[in-house]
Scaffold this active site. Structure first.
Site, PDB file in Angstrom:
ATOM      1  N   HIS A  55       0.866  -1.181   0.000  1.00  0.00           N
ATOM      2  CA  HIS A  55       0.000   0.000   0.000  1.00  0.00           C
ATOM      3  C   HIS A  55       0.905   1.234   0.000  1.00  0.00           C
ATOM      4  CE1 HIS A  55      -3.711  -1.976   2.146  1.00  0.00           C
ATOM      5  NE2 HIS A  55      -4.022  -1.727   0.900  1.00  0.00           N
ATOM      6  N   CYS A  59      -2.343   2.703   9.170  1.00  0.00           N
ATOM      7  CA  CYS A  59      -3.327   1.705   8.731  1.00  0.00           C
ATOM      8  C   CYS A  59      -4.548   1.696   9.653  1.00  0.00           C
ATOM      9  CB  CYS A  59      -2.732   0.312   8.731  1.00  0.00           C
ATOM     10  SG  CYS A  59      -1.388   0.065   7.575  1.00  0.00           S
TER      11      CYS A  59
HETATM   12  N1  ARG Z   1      -3.667  -7.295   6.497  1.00  0.00           N
HETATM   13  C1  ARG Z   1      -4.099  -6.073   5.876  1.00  0.00           C
HETATM   14  C2  ARG Z   1      -4.035  -6.207   4.371  1.00  0.00           C
HETATM   15  O1  ARG Z   1      -3.116  -6.816   3.888  1.00  0.00           O
HETATM   16  C3  ARG Z   1      -3.268  -4.921   6.345  1.00  0.00           C
HETATM   17  C4  ARG Z   1      -3.756  -3.590   5.856  1.00  0.00           C
HETATM   18  C5  ARG Z   1      -2.881  -2.459   6.280  1.00  0.00           C
HETATM   19  N2  ARG Z   1      -3.452  -1.217   5.955  1.00  0.00           N
HETATM   20  C6  ARG Z   1      -2.816  -0.206   5.350  1.00  0.00           C
HETATM   21  N3  ARG Z   1      -3.422   0.929   5.247  1.00  0.00           N
HETATM   22  N4  ARG Z   1      -1.622  -0.357   4.833  1.00  0.00           N
HETATM   23  O2  ARG Z   1      -4.894  -5.750   3.670  1.00  0.00           O
END
Ligand code: ARG
Length: 299
Positions: free
Chosen positions: A198, A292
């Site tokens: 991300h 996150c």
């Molecule tokens: N386990 C989640 C995923 O892989 C973690 C999300 C983390 N969120 C973020 N904004 N980077 O989707």
């Protein structure tokens, strides 16, 4: 305790797309700035678990300690409230272990809510759950997305531009969809390292006009774009990125950041920011950090 209890505090209905408080603030030099009060949406990690693997941080065999995650998340929420920020809560849904990562739930700019559409079926139900929260709280400019996008995980808003990541989760078509709906220029950046799946794992806005980032997470062309847009950026090293140090939240003065990101903490201090370290090691087992867990509601 500064913690606010359920039920949700009332949320003002916002209309139009006037400048957010952050956008209205006077431009400031790279070093530090004026803190503006933020409104955050968070989701308690009551159902948090590492049960599937949709990024390289997740190991379902190793799992995670939910009680520890809840303690760490509470400390993050307290840190925000101590800084004077407002925190609203969304009810966690059983069977959605990643719902604690509220940043992925939507992108809210100028009171307009652009809904998330998750890349993986394991998280698909989170999109409607977050959208419903906004509708229930009086937001009337709500857009269900046609294209895959994971909210503020891949969209980061500055005063004049929204930076948007693609490569692992968010479809490039969603960048244009967001631009048209929000009426703000969106700059596409290509992510190339699966650890930084991300945009918010590789870059964070320091204020309305500058960022910190780890260049190695981006394609050569996107690195060049970042150098042009942000010649005074704080550049993070791989060590800091590898503890999700870039998954930080700045209010223009204070930076809430994973405590393990030692080099980046020093660099931010030298640049005039006040560092607020937090321990989110349990949530990192799912690939998440402070940002996150935090969806900013920009009125
Ligand atoms: N386990 C989640 C995923 O892989 C973690 C999300 C983390 N969120 C973020 N904004 N980077 O989707």
């Amino acid at each position: 305790m500064l913690g606010r209890e359920n039920p949700l505090p009332p949320v003002a209905v916002t209309t139009g797309a006037g400048p957010s408080p952050a956008a209205a603030a006077a431009p400031l030099p790279a070093a530090g700035g004026t803190a503006t009060t933020r409104h955050f949406l968070m989701c308690p990690p009551e159902h948090f678990a590492v049960e599937y693997a949709i990024n390289p941080w997740m190991d379902p065999g190793a799992g995670a300690d939910r009680a520890a995650a809840i303690r760490q998340w509470e400390a993050l929420r307290s840190a925000y409230e101590s800084l004077g920020h407002r925190v609203s809560l969304i009810d966690p849904v059983e069977g959605l272990p990643d719902m604690v990562f509220a940043a992925n739930g939507a992108l809210v700019v100028g009171g307009r809510v652009y809904g998330a559409r998750f890349a993986h079926p394991e998280r698909a139900a989170e999109g409607p759950a977050y959208l419903e929260w906004f509708v229930r709280n009086g937001y009337d400019q709500v857009r269900e997305a046609t294209f895959t996008n994971e909210g503020e995980g891949d969209f980061l808003t500055l005063d004049h531009v929204i930076l948007a990541g693609t490569g692992f989760r968010t479809d490039i078509a969603a960048h244009f969809e967001a631009q048209e709906f929000l009426g703000r220029p969106v700059v596409t950046l290509r992510l190339v390292d699966p650890r930084f799946y991300h945009l918010d794992t590789a870059l964070f806005p320091l204020n309305g006009h500058n960022v910190a980032y780890f260049p190695g997470a981006f394609s050569p062309g996107s690195q060049e774009v970042l150098r042009r847009l942000f010649p005074d950026a704080v550049i993070a090293g791989e060590d800091d990125a590898a503890v999700l140090g870039l998954n930080a939240v700045s209010d223009g003065t204070h930076v809430v950041i994973n405590e393990e990101a030692a080099g980046l903490r020093s660099a931010l201090g030298r640049a005039g920011f006040e560092v607020v370290p937090v321990d989110l090691s349990e949530l990192r087992k799912a690939g998440g950090g402070p940002k996150c867990c935090t969806l900013e509601i920009r009125g």
